[in-house]
Enzyme design. Structure first.
Site, short mmCIF file in Angstrom:
data_model
loop_
_atom_site.label_atom_id
_atom_site.label_comp_id
_atom_site.label_asym_id
_atom_site.label_seq_id
_atom_site.Cartn_x
_atom_site.Cartn_y
_atom_site.Cartn_z
N PRO A 57 63.82 53.79 60.35
CA PRO A 57 62.67 53.17 59.67
C PRO A 57 61.72 54.23 59.10
O PRO A 57 61.48 55.26 59.73
CB PRO A 57 61.98 52.41 60.80
N GLY A 58 61.21 53.97 57.93
CA GLY A 58 60.19 54.84 57.35
C GLY A 58 58.93 54.04 57.10
O GLY A 58 57.99 54.00 57.91
N ARG A 59 58.93 53.33 55.98
CA ARG A 59 57.74 52.60 55.52
C ARG A 59 57.15 51.67 56.56
O ARG A 59 55.93 51.56 56.69
CB ARG A 59 58.16 51.80 54.28
N CYS A 118 46.39 62.45 31.94
CA CYS A 118 46.60 62.11 30.53
C CYS A 118 47.93 61.43 30.32
O CYS A 118 48.83 61.96 29.65
CB CYS A 118 46.45 63.36 29.69
C1 LIG Z 1 64.61 56.32 52.56
C2 LIG Z 1 65.61 56.15 53.64
C3 LIG Z 1 65.24 55.50 54.83
C4 LIG Z 1 63.89 54.88 55.05
O1 LIG Z 1 63.61 53.83 54.21
P1 LIG Z 1 62.30 52.94 54.48
O2 LIG Z 1 62.37 51.91 53.43
O3 LIG Z 1 61.11 53.82 54.34
O4 LIG Z 1 62.43 52.37 55.84
C5 LIG Z 1 66.19 55.42 55.82
N1 LIG Z 1 67.42 55.95 55.68
C6 LIG Z 1 67.80 56.57 54.56
C7 LIG Z 1 69.16 57.13 54.46
C8 LIG Z 1 66.91 56.70 53.50
O5 LIG Z 1 67.29 57.31 52.38
#
Ligand SMILES: *Cc1c(COP(=O)(O)O)cnc(C)c1O
Length: 419
Positions: free
Chosen positions: A276-278, A343
């Site tokens: 997970p990231g976002r 710009c």
């Molecule tokens: C970007 C990415 C993530 C995370 O994605 P989120 O939408 O931020 O959870 C996880 N795994 C891989 C391989 C990614 O490229």
């Protein structure tokens, strides 16, 4: 839920007034809430309580700040990295190498070598060619690289095209129909230990059905490989769960996602991995900006702020929505365009949007800026690299300095044949 709230009429991050940070650090500045990060990390982990074995690797690309990675390391999170630079950040934050997953379609020979030397826990191979190269590198170093094969399930994540990664036409992973053959061939190579499959179909996913379809396909592939006698002990289901950017926006919760995963993976008898990231970082940060001036328009006025597309690229890149709110709202609203000073017409954060009334000198924030915010910042128009602050209760600290244009200028030189 996050910890950015009005206290006595002023927007705070936890107990710290955003105005106090802006006075000391200047604007624009990203502000993160430790409590929010920790809450998201906990909620996401708890969503998989029903699964027997889980490994969570935070997608570093969403927010690579060292303090953020340290905070998540303390929560028991590993890291999903896509470059040697990200790998070194995760290691510097104290994440064990074994907890790091190395993803990415273009890992270079140098990056693969560095990662093998560091003892990275899992390489997510994106091609047979990459696997062959990694096998040779690992064997020459007398090591074994532990790997999963990233499979492109040819499923449409139904998200923005630029962040959709699981369709056959996308560059990621190996074709589903070829995956079993590639897994078999890579399993035979000295230097590699194939242990699983990986999938990641996209980002800002707002509908669980495509993920469910992709995971079902991965389960079928896992079973087929096991029937052939191959060990598949790890199943990496990637990241991608979306977050609400607008008030009232309904997205699947981590608990709903967890329930879907529990149902699909029942009986898999594998360690289930997530990237997970976002969903961890998005709502844990805001971008604080100052209104430079409000300029009369032909219809709606232009609110020109000191943050720009170089500080927060998502609106220009993905037509993304970020809420815009005054730090000291009066309760009145107006319809305006919110733009930065760069710009380019793409340097637009909001068009004809109803926003809090603001005037020159007022502070405001862009919400949900903790993911794909500072990490995508650049110095276009010879602007500074935006600083980052982390708040913890009533204290706060600068966790990334503003890199001034003069520092960047000092890294350039005129060749002597031009002097
Ligand atoms: C970007 C990415 C993530 C995370 O994605 P989120 O939408 O931020 O959870 C996880 N795994 C891989 C391989 C990614 O490229």
């Amino acid at each position: 839920m996050n910890h950015f709230e009005l206290i006595d009429g002023e927007l705070h991050a936890e107990q710290v007034a955003l105005g106090a940070i802006a006075r000391e650090v200047g604007t624009p500045v990203y502000v993160y809430s430790r409590a929010t990060f920790e809450r998201h990390a906990r909620v996401f982990r708890e969503a998989f309580a029903a699964l027997p074995k889980v490994h969570i690797a935070f997608a570093v690309k969403s927010n690579p700040n060292l303090a953020v990675l340290r905070l998540l390391a303390k929560q028991g999170y590993g890291a999903d990295v896509v470059s040697e630079g990200e790998m070194n950040r995760a290691l510097a934050a104290g994440m064990p190498a074994a907890d790091i997953v190395f993803s990415g379609v273009g890992k270079t020979r140098d990056e693969l070598t560095a990662a093998v030397r560091a003892g990275i826990g899992q390489f997510n191979l994106e091609s047979e060619e990459e696997g062959e190269e990694l096998a040779a590198i690992a064997a020459s170093l007398g090591k074994t690289a532990t790997c999963a094969l990233r499979v492109n399930p040819d499923v449409d994540a139904r998200t923005h095209a630029k962040i959709s990664t699981g369709k056959a036409e996308n560059k990621f992973g190996v074709a589903y129909d070829r995956a079993a053959g590639i897994y078999a061939r890579l399993s035979a190579l000295p230097g590699l230990a194939m242990r699983g499959l990986a999938v990641h179909i996209g980002s800002q996913i707002s509908d669980l059905e495509p993920s469910r379809q992709a995971f079902l396909k991965m389960g079928a592939l896992m079973n087929a490989l096991r029937v052939e006698g191959y060990a598949v002990t790890h199943m990496d289901l990637g990241g991608g769960l979306g977050v609400p950017y607008k008030p009232g926006e309904q997205l699947p919760t981590p608990a709903e996602y967890g329930a879907m995963v529990a149902e699909v993976t029942q009986g898999w008898n594998a360690t289930i991995m997530f990237e997970p990231g976002r969903v961890i970082s998005g709502n844990a940060g805001v971008l604080v900006t100052e209104v430079i001036r409000v300029k009369q328009g032909t219809s709606a006025p232009w609110v020109v702020v000191d943050a720009a597309m170089n500080d927060l690229a998502r609106p220009a890149m993905y037509d993304a929505w970020h809420d815009f709110a005054a730090v000291r709202p009066t309760g009145e609203t107006m319809v305006a365009n919110v733009v930065g000073p760069i710009c380019e017409s793409s340097d637009t954060f909001a068009k004809n949007r109803e926003i809090d009334v603001v005037k020159a000198g007022d502070l405001a924030v862009f919400g949900t800026a903790g993911a794909y915010g500072a990490t995508m910042a650049n110095t276009y128009n010879s602007r500074a690299l935006v600083p980052e602050v982390m708040v913890d209760g009533d204290k706060w600290a600068l966790v990334a300095n503003r890199i001034e244009p003069a520092t960047i200028l000092a890294a350039e030189q005129v060749p002597d044949w031009l002097v």
